[in-house]
Design a protein around this motif. Sequence first.
Motif, short mmCIF file in Angstrom:
data_model
loop_
_atom_site.label_atom_id
_atom_site.label_comp_id
_atom_site.label_asym_id
_atom_site.label_seq_id
_atom_site.Cartn_x
_atom_site.Cartn_y
_atom_site.Cartn_z
N THR A 98 13.67 -0.32 -14.04
CA THR A 98 13.63 -0.19 -12.59
C THR A 98 12.16 -0.14 -12.18
N THR A 99 11.79 -0.98 -11.18
CA THR A 99 10.39 -1.09 -10.76
C THR A 99 10.18 -0.29 -9.49
N ALA A 100 9.12 0.52 -9.49
CA ALA A 100 8.78 1.31 -8.29
C ALA A 100 7.27 1.30 -8.11
N VAL A 101 6.81 0.76 -6.96
CA VAL A 101 5.38 0.72 -6.66
C VAL A 101 5.06 1.87 -5.72
N VAL A 102 4.22 2.79 -6.16
CA VAL A 102 3.77 3.90 -5.33
C VAL A 102 2.35 3.58 -4.88
N PRO A 103 2.16 3.20 -3.60
CA PRO A 103 0.83 2.78 -3.13
C PRO A 103 -0.23 3.83 -3.40
N GLY A 104 -1.36 3.33 -3.86
CA GLY A 104 -2.48 4.20 -4.15
C GLY A 104 -2.34 5.02 -5.43
N GLU A 105 -1.25 4.83 -6.16
CA GLU A 105 -1.05 5.63 -7.36
C GLU A 105 -0.85 4.76 -8.60
N ALA A 106 0.32 4.13 -8.69
CA ALA A 106 0.61 3.30 -9.86
C ALA A 106 1.89 2.54 -9.61
N THR A 107 2.13 1.57 -10.50
CA THR A 107 3.43 0.89 -10.56
C THR A 107 4.19 1.50 -11.73
N TYR A 108 5.40 1.99 -11.45
CA TYR A 108 6.20 2.68 -12.46
C TYR A 108 7.37 1.80 -12.89
N LEU A 109 7.58 1.76 -14.20
CA LEU A 109 8.73 1.07 -14.78
C LEU A 109 9.59 2.12 -15.47
N VAL A 110 10.82 2.30 -14.98
CA VAL A 110 11.70 3.37 -15.41
C VAL A 110 12.80 2.79 -16.29
N SER A 111 12.97 3.35 -17.48
CA SER A 111 14.05 2.96 -18.38
C SER A 111 14.65 4.20 -19.01
N GLU A 112 15.72 4.03 -19.79
CA GLU A 112 16.33 5.17 -20.48
C GLU A 112 15.39 5.77 -21.52
N GLN A 113 14.44 4.98 -21.99
CA GLN A 113 13.52 5.47 -23.00
C GLN A 113 12.33 6.22 -22.40
N GLY A 114 12.15 6.17 -21.10
CA GLY A 114 11.04 6.87 -20.47
C GLY A 114 10.47 6.08 -19.32
N GLU B 254 -4.25 -2.68 -8.49
CA GLU B 254 -3.70 -3.38 -7.33
C GLU B 254 -3.03 -4.69 -7.74
N ALA B 255 -3.54 -5.31 -8.79
CA ALA B 255 -2.99 -6.61 -9.18
C ALA B 255 -1.52 -6.50 -9.56
N VAL B 256 -1.18 -5.52 -10.38
CA VAL B 256 0.22 -5.38 -10.77
C VAL B 256 1.06 -4.89 -9.61
N ALA B 257 0.46 -4.11 -8.70
CA ALA B 257 1.21 -3.66 -7.52
C ALA B 257 1.58 -4.84 -6.63
N VAL B 258 0.70 -5.84 -6.57
CA VAL B 258 0.99 -7.05 -5.80
C VAL B 258 2.06 -7.88 -6.49
N LEU B 259 1.96 -7.99 -7.82
CA LEU B 259 2.85 -8.89 -8.55
C LEU B 259 4.24 -8.30 -8.78
N ALA B 260 4.32 -6.99 -8.93
CA ALA B 260 5.59 -6.37 -9.35
C ALA B 260 6.77 -6.73 -8.45
N PRO B 261 6.65 -6.66 -7.10
CA PRO B 261 7.83 -6.99 -6.27
C PRO B 261 8.31 -8.43 -6.41
N LEU B 262 7.42 -9.30 -6.92
CA LEU B 262 7.78 -10.71 -7.05
C LEU B 262 8.48 -11.02 -8.37
N LEU B 263 8.39 -10.06 -9.32
CA LEU B 263 8.99 -10.30 -10.65
C LEU B 263 10.43 -9.83 -10.66
N ASP B 264 11.26 -10.43 -9.76
CA ASP B 264 12.66 -10.07 -9.68
C ASP B 264 13.57 -11.10 -10.34
#
Length: 792
Positions: free
Chosen positions: A57-73, A80-90
Amino acid sequence: MRATPPSAFPGPASPASAPHGRPWSPSLCDRAPSAPCPSELHVDSLWPRIGFRRHLTTAVVPGEATYLVSEQGVTAIEGEAVAVLAPLLDGSRDLSALVRDTQGLLSPTELGSLLGKLTQANLVTGCAAPPQADFTDKDAAAFWEAAGLEAASAGEALTRGRVRLLDLASLGGTATRGAFLNVGVALSGPGGCALTVVLCDDYLLPQLKEIDKEQRRSGRPWMLAKPHGVEPWIGPVFQPGEGACWNCMAYRLNHHRQPEQHVGQALGLSSAAAPPRATIAASRSLALQAIALEAAKWIAGYRDSSQMAIRVLDNLSLSVRSHPVGQRPQCPECGDPRLVGERVQQPVAITSRPKKTLTGGHRALTSEQVLERYEHLVGRVTGVVSMLQRAPGGPDFLNSYHSGPNPALTHRSLTAFRSSLRSQSGGKGTTSLDAKVGALCEAVERYSATLHGDEPRIRASFAELAGDAIRPNQCQLYDERQYTNRLQWNAVQPPFQYICDPFDEKTPIDWTPIWSLTHGRHRMLPTQMLYYSAPPAQGPCFALADSNGNAAGSSIEDAILQGFFELVERDAVALWWYNRTRQPGVDLNSFPDPWIDEMHAQYAQLKREFWVLDLTSDLGIPAMAAVSRRIDKPEEDIMFGFGCHFDPGIALRRALTELNQLLPAVLGPPCADDPQLIDWCTRRTLANQPYLGPDRSVPAKCRGDYGYTLRPDLLDDIKAAEQLVREHGMELLVLDQTRPDLGLPTVKVMVPGLRHFWARFGSGRLYDVPVRLGRRNTPIPYEQLNPIPLFV
């Protein structure tokens, strides 16, 4: 919640970026992370759509980080680069669409580099066009991508794959077929199947040998499982030509079935005694579903080292333990059965080995290194060491560990002499780690010294072997009077005090070569003297193996020295014990050691005292006996331990740690089936056994009296040992017993003429050396030898 620290690049060790199993290798990463500008890649409609793996599960928190949530952690990625790209990687865009939609935000070079890094971290995947070929079950897609697979490929493999099911457990068809259908796996006959699954009640069923042979002949993998019981077993998957075969596994399982086999033989059964089926519908269903899941994972392409293990599901605790199944290089079915014989028939090669000076001795590796390298040999299902646990019966300070039954003792039944002080393999040390490693090594040493059947043997009489053979009694050293009275003696003594039959030079027996370091050639000794095995069911028993001189070490040189020191130690003990001579004490204050000070305090709490005797013989190698007694009651519960080493400080520590190891046997009431120990504890005291105390008429031995000089290399110590033996008219023999499947260097060291500390009363050093050392004026008469056989 578990999270990784934010970073610009998610490394492979982060929980979500390192799924178990075989990593997916998409074409996109072939030119990443240093990918050129995407415009140079000639992008067209054949490039896959790209998205984060569906277990994230992808969650972008502006000004903080892009978080990737899975059962393993949770994986956190800064920037900023990954924050821009993450919403497009659907998963809806291919590479050209990503270039278009990030125009003005990321340069093509930045995009290519970032995609390459995400791909290397196994966080993104490609979905091949057209869309209808993609996996339609989103939950299943997330499952397979969490396993590191491409969902579409996994789905396609499951659709095509077939399982051949062989039900030797008589489960019936409906529930079994349903379990496989639930995971999308179809059942079929042998033709074209991707995997054969065999269900059984016992992993040692004879028909499994034929199934394994058939599968190896066809080159097809197969999985074994036991769905019944409180502890169902799943796996391993056997892959012909890769790893272990069923015979490798069965050999290890048989090692742990000895009690059941004994019961079966005692009852006249054709097989080992077996427990009843213990199962309920829910436990059986759980096991079948797990078995089907493992088959589905294999067909889908998931690969993990656990699939090469037996996984034991505990239905009571719902825990799973994995027991690795390794290949035996000497396996007669999938390996080379000549390996052990070839090793034994080669000269024993020793080489320079710089020492690591440790508290317990001079070794080639540290205790940490030995444990890391060989701890995988411990396991109650497929290990050669059944357990590795602290010994009960005393404070933790004693640092004593057990590692399973001692095969060096021959038992008439499972209960005979079970409380013997040497009924368990074990280890000792000044630290818990040293004791644990010692216990591990001793168990492997004794397993390796057991007759397995692939050892080289020559059937011949003594006369037929000419000058190469050594008479058994040159090593055993029985007196003729002991042979005469052996039947009465053997009827009442424990197995380790067994007196063999008088040797007949004309009777053909099995002989095994042993290398003479002294003469640089092979000699011959009876096989039964070199490997633990029961006496023959019929006919005379001329020799019987014991553990004297057996040793395992971090190198062959290390092992040879430990075996040699044991021979010297027991020889020195025999000279003292059976002659009952008074020996000088050892001045412990001359060995400044905080551990010894703590030992005094610990023994005081146990209402005990201890002291150390110098037993050094004509060989000049420091040998010591540590002795302890109770001081708060008439029964003194005396116990002792022995040690020997070139370094007197190490000899002292070995004696004291062995005292600690044996002490629990007298801390509580002695077990009723050990009459020797009961007699010793209740009747023997320092007053009626004065040789156990130091001789106060002579000065105590100080550390400086031993004149020790450290040699930097184990090879130098071996050369010194061999020279010493040669000067005393004896011969240093070494048998390499290292097993190819274990790798831990293991040897049997023998010096014909040195005494065992058990009751062996033949002529020689037992009578001569005390006179040469001035301990006695004349040799002790046979009738005046200590009537109490040493019982440890």
